[in-house]
Write an enzyme that holds these catalytic residues in place. Structure first.
Site, short mmCIF file in Angstrom:
data_model
loop_
_atom_site.label_atom_id
_atom_site.label_comp_id
_atom_site.label_asym_id
_atom_site.label_seq_id
_atom_site.Cartn_x
_atom_site.Cartn_y
_atom_site.Cartn_z
N CYS A 37 -0.64 -3.24 3.85
CA CYS A 37 -1.30 -4.89 4.58
C CYS A 37 -0.44 -6.40 4.41
CB CYS A 37 -2.15 -5.30 2.68
SG CYS A 37 -3.93 -3.46 2.02
N SER A 73 0.45 -1.25 0.16
CA SER A 73 0.03 0.29 0.12
C SER A 73 0.76 0.82 -0.09
CB SER A 73 -1.13 -0.20 1.00
OG SER A 73 -2.24 -0.92 0.81
N HIS A 118 4.02 14.55 5.12
CA HIS A 118 3.61 16.12 5.37
C HIS A 118 4.17 16.88 6.30
CE1 HIS A 118 0.64 14.41 0.96
NE2 HIS A 118 0.00 13.66 2.52
#
Lengths: 125, 125
Positions: B91, B71, B76
């Site tokens: 996952c 995934s 940020h």
């Protein structure tokens, strides 16, 4: 995006979900998913910086990931299970992550969805 | 990753958080953040497929985004506010997203964190 005392210094909203019973043809169609994510960026009123896609095996799942100036949008798919997960995380009052999320859901045609909301804002203390 | 009736068909775990009062020098250091994300991929026991970074203005925030076979991982940052948001979504039972999340938090040295957990699994019906 500056806020007053107790206000939001950074506005960040993250809508994400798990989609069951999607259209398996769309989940396995790399070009279609890229188009959907590009359109979702527009619907979110965000600015696209880059988009990448990855296929896991010839008939396997796909990941499409867009970095936008306001954060990111992603779709991960499992066509063999009709399952997909979607994240639309955007910053700024000018963006509408829920509209972009709803747009993606409509395109993947799930029978059932689980939707969650994450507040990614920074609050002044 | 197949499960029995009522079991998990796809195991997906998403640990994410909002970090206040981080080390602003690290938040603005593109090379450092890329190294941190690469290390976090290893800590998560995930497989790196690609990593990208984007700087917003000469002294502005950064986005570092890694697509992994399991995934994605993203950071940020808003160095001017000492603020950062972190997502580790992986996952498979072989991965440890919480360990990778904790690793990133340690490197960014926040004074306060908000941590959330999203279950991105598919359950058999």
């Amino acid at each position: 995006m500056a806020g007053g005392v107790g206000g939001r210094v950074v506005v960040g909203r993250h809508v994400y979900g798990n989609l069951y019973g999607c259209d398996a043809r769309v989940l396995g169609d790399e070009a279609a998913l890229i188009t959907i994510v590009k359109e979702a960026v527009r619907v979110a009123n965000a600015m696209l910086l880059s988009i990448g896609s990855y296929r896991f095996g010839p008939n396997g799942g796909l990941t499409v990931f867009a970095v936008v100036a306001e954060s990111h949008i992603s779709i991960h798919t499992w066509p063999e299970h009709g399952f997909a997960t979607v994240d639309v995380y955007t910053c700024g009052d000018h963006t509408d992550p829920k509209a972009a999320f709803d747009f993606i859901v409509e395109k993947l045609s799930p029978k059932k969805i689980e939707v969650f909301y994450g507040d990614r804002s920074m609050y002044s203390e």
